[in-house]
Design a protein around this motif. Structure first.
Motif, PDB file in Angstrom:
ATOM      1  N   GLN A   8      10.038  16.242  -1.520  1.00 57.41           N
ATOM      2  CA  GLN A   8       8.823  15.441  -1.520  1.00 57.41           C
ATOM      3  C   GLN A   8       9.246  13.978  -1.564  1.00 57.41           C
ATOM      4  O   GLN A   8       9.947  13.562  -2.488  1.00 57.41           O
ATOM      5  CB  GLN A   8       7.966  15.763  -2.739  1.00 57.41           C
ATOM      6  N   VAL A   9       8.841  13.218  -0.546  1.00 54.44           N
ATOM      7  CA  VAL A   9       9.206  11.807  -0.468  1.00 54.44           C
ATOM      8  C   VAL A   9       7.941  10.962  -0.454  1.00 54.44           C
ATOM      9  O   VAL A   9       7.143  11.049   0.469  1.00 54.44           O
ATOM     10  CB  VAL A   9      10.046  11.491   0.793  1.00 54.44           C
ATOM     11  N   ARG A  10       7.779  10.151  -1.491  1.00 55.60           N
ATOM     12  CA  ARG A  10       6.650   9.217  -1.557  1.00 55.60           C
ATOM     13  C   ARG A  10       7.064   7.915  -0.894  1.00 55.60           C
ATOM     14  O   ARG A  10       8.193   7.454  -1.085  1.00 55.60           O
ATOM     15  CB  ARG A  10       6.239   8.974  -3.005  1.00 55.60           C
ATOM     16  N   TYR A  11       6.154   7.335  -0.108  1.00 60.42           N
ATOM     17  CA  TYR A  11       6.443   6.110   0.637  1.00 60.42           C
ATOM     18  C   TYR A  11       5.439   5.009   0.322  1.00 60.42           C
ATOM     19  O   TYR A  11       4.285   5.286   0.007  1.00 60.42           O
ATOM     20  CB  TYR A  11       6.373   6.375   2.151  1.00 60.42           C
ATOM     21  N   TRP A  12       5.923   3.780   0.473  1.00 58.74           N
ATOM     22  CA  TRP A  12       5.078   2.588   0.380  1.00 58.74           C
ATOM     23  C   TRP A  12       5.391   1.685   1.558  1.00 58.74           C
ATOM     24  O   TRP A  12       6.517   1.679   2.071  1.00 58.74           O
ATOM     25  CB  TRP A  12       5.367   1.811  -0.915  1.00 58.74           C
ATOM     26  N   ALA A  13       4.401   0.890   1.955  1.00 57.85           N
ATOM     27  CA  ALA A  13       4.658  -0.238   2.843  1.00 57.85           C
ATOM     28  C   ALA A  13       5.372  -1.278   1.997  1.00 57.85           C
ATOM     29  O   ALA A  13       5.038  -1.452   0.820  1.00 57.85           O
ATOM     30  CB  ALA A  13       3.337  -0.799   3.362  1.00 57.85           C
ATOM     31  N   ALA A  14       6.359  -1.964   2.558  1.00 58.23           N
ATOM     32  CA  ALA A  14       7.070  -2.981   1.786  1.00 58.23           C
ATOM     33  C   ALA A  14       7.533  -4.098   2.711  1.00 58.23           C
ATOM     34  O   ALA A  14       8.202  -3.843   3.716  1.00 58.23           O
ATOM     35  CB  ALA A  14       8.264  -2.384   1.051  1.00 58.23           C
ATOM     36  N   GLU A  15       7.157  -5.315   2.358  1.00 55.97           N
ATOM     37  CA  GLU A  15       7.585  -6.478   3.131  1.00 55.97           C
ATOM     38  C   GLU A  15       8.966  -6.923   2.668  1.00 55.97           C
ATOM     39  O   GLU A  15       9.202  -7.107   1.468  1.00 55.97           O
ATOM     40  CB  GLU A  15       6.595  -7.623   2.965  1.00 55.97           C
ATOM     41  N   ALA A  16       9.882  -7.097   3.615  1.00 53.70           N
ATOM     42  CA  ALA A  16      11.223  -7.609   3.303  1.00 53.70           C
ATOM     43  C   ALA A  16      11.083  -9.086   2.947  1.00 53.70           C
ATOM     44  O   ALA A  16      10.454  -9.851   3.674  1.00 53.70           O
ATOM     45  CB  ALA A  16      12.146  -7.431   4.500  1.00 53.70           C
TER      46      ALA A  16
ATOM     47  N   ALA B 223       0.813  -1.213   0.000  1.00 53.32           N
ATOM     48  CA  ALA B 223       0.000   0.000   0.000  1.00 53.32           C
ATOM     49  C   ALA B 223       0.849   1.266   0.000  1.00 53.32           C
ATOM     50  O   ALA B 223       1.882   1.330   0.670  1.00 53.32           O
ATOM     51  CB  ALA B 223      -0.909   0.008   1.229  1.00 53.32           C
ATOM     52  N   PRO B 224       0.404   2.271  -0.755  1.00 51.68           N
ATOM     53  CA  PRO B 224       1.071   3.575  -0.642  1.00 51.68           C
ATOM     54  C   PRO B 224       0.800   4.161   0.744  1.00 51.68           C
ATOM     55  O   PRO B 224      -0.267   3.950   1.323  1.00 51.68           O
ATOM     56  CB  PRO B 224       0.426   4.412  -1.740  1.00 51.68           C
TER      57      PRO B 224
END
Length: 140
Positions: free
Chosen positions: A87-95, A72-73
């Protein structure tokens, strides 16, 4: 001060994994950048023509040695860095896999519970991303 330059565009991830402990809780990966002596989520500037999601995944790999599966963003951060808008865009990310090796930009990677991660983060602007991750994973 009037800021007239275009913003610096960057992207990153709130990196997470299931804890190895019996409770299977969530751990969040934070990186230490010796240049700034700070703890943050892995992130970095986008290369010319690079999409934000591709840049976020690349930065995770470069800074943590981890392959990740973006999800998800998360909220976009806006702030001033060295007098320029960023401006920093982020996502959830599973390792998924990988191994950390200290490098020029990042000398440490730690895996912490959400509460510990929130406390360890140097910048207040990074703390709400922990809550956004938990909400995205339906854990909040």
């Amino acid at each position: 001060m009037t800021v007239t330059q275009d913003p610096v565009y960057a992207a990153g991830c709130v990196l997470w994994r299931r804890a190895a402990s019996d409770d299977g809780g969530l751990e969040i990966g934070l990186v230490h950048r010796p240049k700034y002596d700070d703890w943050s989520h892995p992130k970095g500037k986008l290369k010319r023509g690079e999409g934000a999601l591709a840049g976020a995944v690349r930065e995770v790999a470069e800074e943590t040695g981890m392959d990740c599966r973006p999800g998800a963003p998360l909220p976009t951060a806006h702030y001033l860095a060295n007098g320029r808008r960023k401006q920093v865009r982020y996502w959830a990310a599973e390792a998924c896999a990988g191994r950390f090796r200290p490098n020029r930009e990042v000398d440490r990677l730690v895996w912490l519970s959400p509460a510990e991660a929130r406390s360890r983060l140097t910048h207040e602007r990074d703390r709400p991303l922990v809550d956004a991750l938990l909400a995205a994973l339906h854990l909040a």
